[in-house]
Design an enzyme around this catalytic site. Sequence first.
Site, PDB file in Angstrom:
ATOM      1  CG  HIS A  16     -10.375  11.907  11.621  1.00 20.25           C
ATOM      2  ND1 HIS A  16      -9.156  12.659  12.329  1.00 20.25           N
ATOM      3  CD2 HIS A  16      -9.642  10.561  12.397  1.00 20.25           C
ATOM      4  CE1 HIS A  16      -7.643  11.576  12.532  1.00 20.25           C
ATOM      5  NE2 HIS A  16      -8.220  10.864  12.949  1.00 20.25           N
ATOM      6  CB  CYS A  45      -1.000   0.103   1.354  1.00 22.33           C
ATOM      7  SG  CYS A  45      -0.398  -0.370   3.128  1.00 22.33           S
TER       8      CYS A  45
END
Length: 262
Positions: free
Chosen positions: A245, A195
């Site tokens: 977030h 990733c």
Amino acid sequence: MAPTIPALLCISLLAGCTLDISPSPEKQRLAIKIQRQSSAPGSSLRDITPEQLRTGDVLFSSSLGLTSLGIRLFSTSSVSHVAIYIGDGMVAEAVGDGVQIAPLQEVLKHSDKLFALRLPDLTQPQAEAIARFARDKNGSRYNYGGIVEMVPFMLTRQLCSLNPFSREFRQQCVQGLASAQLSTPDGRTQDSYFCSEFVLAAYAAADRPLTTMAAGWVSPADLMHMRDGDVASMTPERPLDYVGHLKQGVYLKARKMAWRWH
């Protein structure tokens, strides 16, 4: 009473985080910074919506599964995965099935926590180049060999944190251990990625490398610590800005509830 430097060194080593001690001319004493392990240190937590994301934003996540917990344990971090937002509600990421492009809503569904960092001066053409690289690499294999190499490296590299007085020493130490333990494939031409390796290769393809370190040497935690105000494990070309977030996760929700009770 403030903890002494030896005590801080012990805490840092046990916690597996990097400690930076440097002179502070303004205050005429040593300035001590400890690597931030939380995805939203202190009072920095900010909730955002998908509409606030930009193409090229780096998305960090974790889940409650055993694989995620294991990665976080080995890397002493609050994150286990990193991906790229490529616009139009889509995310590019390297997972066990290989590089894939998925809807952001699917990524949110499978994540306990998801937040974004941003390279502050990324231009639109560079962002488009990152998205184009991600689409070109769609279907590439997952780099399982790189992950197998990375696990012991994440443990031995903790030795590089023993000298908190020299950032240059820590960088040279990490680079030396990585050269000895890890492969250094060319991220632009290779056909398999894990990733964080994929994210770094995409930025390099847009001529905006996030660090001079080889892509295969960098974990999701290393990328997270490249944010502004943190103590980087691997020096960034330019610190990343915290965007916010999209999903807080169990720990941050519990922390918020605890603040309310007090």
